[in-house]
Motif scaffolding. Sequence first.
Motif, PDB file in Angstrom:
ATOM      1  N   ALA A  23       0.775  -1.223  -0.014  1.00  0.00           N
ATOM      2  CA  ALA A  23      -0.172   0.100  -0.151  1.00  0.00           C
ATOM      3  C   ALA A  23       0.790   1.193   0.057  1.00  0.00           C
ATOM      4  CB  ALA A  23      -0.898   0.163   1.324  1.00  0.00           C
ATOM      5  N   GLY A  44      -6.778   4.849  -3.810  1.00  0.00           N
ATOM      6  CA  GLY A  44      -6.232   3.818  -3.414  1.00  0.00           C
ATOM      7  C   GLY A  44      -4.522   3.864  -3.616  1.00  0.00           C
ATOM      8  N   ALA A  45      -4.202   5.131  -3.632  1.00  0.00           N
ATOM      9  CA  ALA A  45      -2.604   5.376  -3.676  1.00  0.00           C
ATOM     10  C   ALA A  45      -1.926   4.855  -2.453  1.00  0.00           C
ATOM     11  CB  ALA A  45      -2.490   6.540  -4.246  1.00  0.00           C
ATOM     12  N   GLY A  46      -2.587   4.751  -1.367  1.00  0.00           N
ATOM     13  CA  GLY A  46      -1.908   4.539  -0.073  1.00  0.00           C
ATOM     14  C   GLY A  46      -1.725   5.837   0.853  1.00  0.00           C
ATOM     15  N   LYS A  47      -2.468   6.917   0.414  1.00  0.00           N
ATOM     16  CA  LYS A  47      -2.220   8.230   1.339  1.00  0.00           C
ATOM     17  C   LYS A  47      -3.021   7.790   2.900  1.00  0.00           C
ATOM     18  CE  LYS A  47      -5.150  10.362  -1.382  1.00  0.00           C
ATOM     19  NZ  LYS A  47      -5.575   9.305  -2.571  1.00  0.00           N
ATOM     20  N   THR A  48      -4.142   7.078   2.881  1.00  0.00           N
ATOM     21  CA  THR A  48      -4.716   6.779   4.218  1.00  0.00           C
ATOM     22  C   THR A  48      -3.875   5.793   5.051  1.00  0.00           C
ATOM     23  OG1 THR A  48      -6.887   7.358   3.491  1.00  0.00           O
ATOM     24  CG2 THR A  48      -6.741   6.137   5.540  1.00  0.00           C
ATOM     25  N   THR A  49      -3.356   4.966   4.343  1.00  0.00           N
ATOM     26  CA  THR A  49      -2.418   3.864   4.941  1.00  0.00           C
ATOM     27  C   THR A  49      -1.280   4.745   5.461  1.00  0.00           C
ATOM     28  OG1 THR A  49      -3.213   2.342   3.253  1.00  0.00           O
ATOM     29  CG2 THR A  49      -1.167   1.751   4.568  1.00  0.00           C
ATOM     30  N   TYR A  58      -1.177   1.219  12.059  1.00  0.00           N
ATOM     31  CA  TYR A  58      -0.479  -0.125  11.609  1.00  0.00           C
ATOM     32  C   TYR A  58       1.073   0.212  11.808  1.00  0.00           C
ATOM     33  CZ  TYR A  58      -4.498  -0.513   8.589  1.00  0.00           C
ATOM     34  OH  TYR A  58      -5.759  -0.657   8.051  1.00  0.00           O
TER      35      TYR A  58
HETATM   36  N1  LIG Z   1      -6.202  -3.020   6.395  1.00  0.00           N
HETATM   37  C1  LIG Z   1      -5.812  -3.471   5.061  1.00  0.00           C
HETATM   38  N2  LIG Z   1      -5.848  -4.657   4.654  1.00  0.00           N
HETATM   39  C2  LIG Z   1      -5.660  -4.787   3.403  1.00  0.00           C
HETATM   40  N3  LIG Z   1      -5.295  -3.853   2.432  1.00  0.00           N
HETATM   41  C3  LIG Z   1      -5.338  -2.609   2.835  1.00  0.00           C
HETATM   42  C4  LIG Z   1      -5.792  -2.259   4.212  1.00  0.00           C
HETATM   43  N4  LIG Z   1      -5.750  -0.803   4.294  1.00  0.00           N
HETATM   44  C5  LIG Z   1      -5.585  -0.336   2.914  1.00  0.00           C
HETATM   45  N5  LIG Z   1      -5.447  -1.513   2.081  1.00  0.00           N
HETATM   46  C6  LIG Z   1      -5.105  -1.454   0.481  1.00  0.00           C
HETATM   47  O1  LIG Z   1      -4.083  -0.427   0.740  1.00  0.00           O
HETATM   48  C7  LIG Z   1      -4.304   0.451  -0.525  1.00  0.00           C
HETATM   49  C8  LIG Z   1      -4.196   1.537  -0.265  1.00  0.00           C
HETATM   50  O2  LIG Z   1      -5.381   2.366   0.177  1.00  0.00           O
HETATM   51  P1  LIG Z   1      -5.572   3.610   1.231  1.00  0.00           P
HETATM   52  O3  LIG Z   1      -4.335   3.818   1.775  1.00  0.00           O
HETATM   53  O4  LIG Z   1      -6.705   3.693   1.840  1.00  0.00           O
HETATM   54  O5  LIG Z   1      -5.478   4.401  -0.338  1.00  0.00           O
HETATM   55  P2  LIG Z   1      -6.045   5.996  -0.343  1.00  0.00           P
HETATM   56  O6  LIG Z   1      -6.235   6.727   0.902  1.00  0.00           O
HETATM   57  O7  LIG Z   1      -4.712   6.748  -1.091  1.00  0.00           O
HETATM   58  O8  LIG Z   1      -7.208   6.360  -1.256  1.00  0.00           O
HETATM   59  C9  LIG Z   1      -5.613  -0.133  -1.211  1.00  0.00           C
HETATM   60  O9  LIG Z   1      -5.262  -1.047  -2.331  1.00  0.00           O
HETATM   61  C10 LIG Z   1      -6.158  -0.918  -0.117  1.00  0.00           C
HETATM   62  O10 LIG Z   1      -7.183  -1.979  -0.612  1.00  0.00           O
END
Ligand SMILES: Nc1ncnc2c1ncn2[C@@H]1O[C@H](COP(=O)(O)OP(=O)(O)O)[C@@H](O)[C@H]1O
Lengths: 281, 364
Positions: A23, A44-49, A58
């Motif tokens: 992510a 889905g770029a990984g910003k929230t992650t 995490y």
């Molecule tokens: N807890 C998790 N378990 C599995 N995959 C995750 C989890 N959290 C995020 N992802 C994956 O990580 C990628 C980035 O998600 P996210 O950070 O939400 O994107 P954004 O905020 O940039 O739109 C996505 O493909 C999402 O499916």
Amino acid sequence: MDNVKPSVLRLEDITMQFGGVVAVNNLCLEVRKGEIIGLIGPNGAGKTTAFNVVTGVYAPTNGALYLNDNLIIANYPRGKMKEFYQGENKGKYTKSMILSPDRITKMGVARTFQNIRLFKDLTVFENVLIAKHMNIKANIFSATFRLNRKEEQWMREDAMSLLQILGLDKNKDDIASSLPYGKQRRLEIARALATKPSLLLLDEPAAGMNPQESDELMHFIGRIRDDFDLSILMIEHHMQLVMGVCERIYVLDYGIKIAEGNPAEIQNNPRVIEAYLGVDE
Amino acid sequence: MTKKTKTICSIIAGLVIAAFIFYVGEGVSSSSMLRTVLQLGTIYALVAVSMNLLNGFTGQFSLGQAGFMAIGAYTYAVLTIPVDKKANVYYLYGIADSLANVEIPLWLGIIAGGLLAAVLAAIVGAPVLRLKSDYFAIATLGFSEIVRILVGSSPFNRITNGSLGLNSIPGNPSYYTPFIVAGICIAIIVLILTSSYGRAFKAIREDEIAAEAMGIRLSTHKQMAFIISSFFTGISGALLAMYLGAITSTTFPIMLTYNILLIIVIGGMGSVTGSILAAFLVTAAKEWWLRFLDQTMMIGDFQVPLLRTGFRMVVFSIILMLVVLFWRKGIMGQKEFSWDGLLNLFKRVKNRLWGTKKGGTLNG
Ligand SMILES: Nc1ncnc2c1ncn2[C@@H]1O[C@H](COP(=O)(O)OP(=O)(O)O)[C@@H](O)[C@H]1O
Ligand SMILES: [Mg+2]
């Protein structure tokens, strides 16, 4: 180098892998004191992650994270740890360091959530008051028997003044979930500010707002930065919005940082344009 | 309604309740059902409010209440049975030497019951509270059964009197004792819930991730709620032992926990006044109004089917299921009793009955 503002947040090689999904991939990022930094990229770029790693939700699968130049999170598996030990801080760290989200909040990092996470069934006032709980001095006995009247009063006054600043004082006794969407977003900011942060993370604060509302919000964000002496890292899905308010912008695509720089540089960066092309804008 | 009218209403209501308790205490024969329901209902009210603190306010679904009540009850009994009656009580196995001459004041016994329950909660809480909700429920249920089995098992014969149980337990010094003890305890719980810590508990119930992001340490706060809840559950166990005068391990089956669960679900998860109200309703139904379900009934030569010992409990379980399925909010939901709420209710009922004739109401 004297005039460089001190670093508030620094990510080094942060990688977050969920099974086969990477992510966030080797992200390096820095926020300096007083800056408003944008973190943009397609869905889905990984910003929230990245936010979830910074706030301790995490533990990163790789990388290190510094707050005010202090290492607070580190994880270098697969031999990289050794490399880490050779540096100037040799012997200072254990193998991996993780901190729970509450500890990170206590260190002055506050956040809002992309899909609003208010305490839905509680009142607007209670929502903000809860954020004042973490610094409570009274233990549960003195709080129960109201031996901390002064402290409680101070918490209430502080919460109330935040509601006033955010223009929510009239909604004080409303149930949080009954507020209109825009006000719920503002309440989340009020709640985050109540923890007295030095770094504020905003996850798509303008999501669901009309252009005029989001414009106002961006001005407002600039204002609270000055009033509360904050540094701000802001996620935004729409590129145009952050251009006016951010000093520097990082662009993520598929977890990888594809560009960083000031708004003008980002706007003209071919890779950024490519990443955003074909995305619903 | 102005604040003044509300205060006056509350004072009057308080006086009416006190007068009613007094009337039943002084004017009604001591074998009356009303007396049983009031005293037992009060004990259930305390344990229901304690359970609600953990399950309804903090969102941690515990099913260990019977176990903590057993701990409180046995602690109270072991420490307060008069020395001269001990030989009689422990006639079969004898009593542990260290306990032979122990006889502490009743109020101290009640507190000791709460304290031991709290200490055990502190010990099992740390590992158990890490579990996700379903597993937490199962683990506390298991704990409750373990306590019940241990208390009735032979290694503890010289303390708990094994399967024989304990009798000659000192009873209520006065008819008013349960009301006073439970009243004080519930008042303290309300104070906790309205303090900053109570707000933190509610935050955890609402959203753990957001609560953590607000700097609330989940583990310590859950632990606090678990210990406090267990403390007052232990006290209610002591009150039950006091009320019953004799206990065995079978006094504290899983069914007891389900009863309390029924009370807090009917009353409303997250409402103290709801729990109290439901405690009396359920106790009255169970001990009084539904008694007939347990007795065989003949109409002429015809024996009404199903009515026999134990059927009451079947009906009870069905009620619990129905409430959980169709009436999740219970009587009060998460709200507390308020005069405004009562007034609104009256208005709604009035509109239902008479308002419709004048064409639809404005607010639909
Ligand atoms: N807890 C998790 N378990 C599995 N995959 C995750 C989890 N959290 C995020 N992802 C994956 O990580 C990628 C980035 O998600 P996210 O950070 O939400 O994107 P954004 O905020 O940039 O739109 C996505 O493909 C999402 O499916
Ligand atoms: Mg996102």
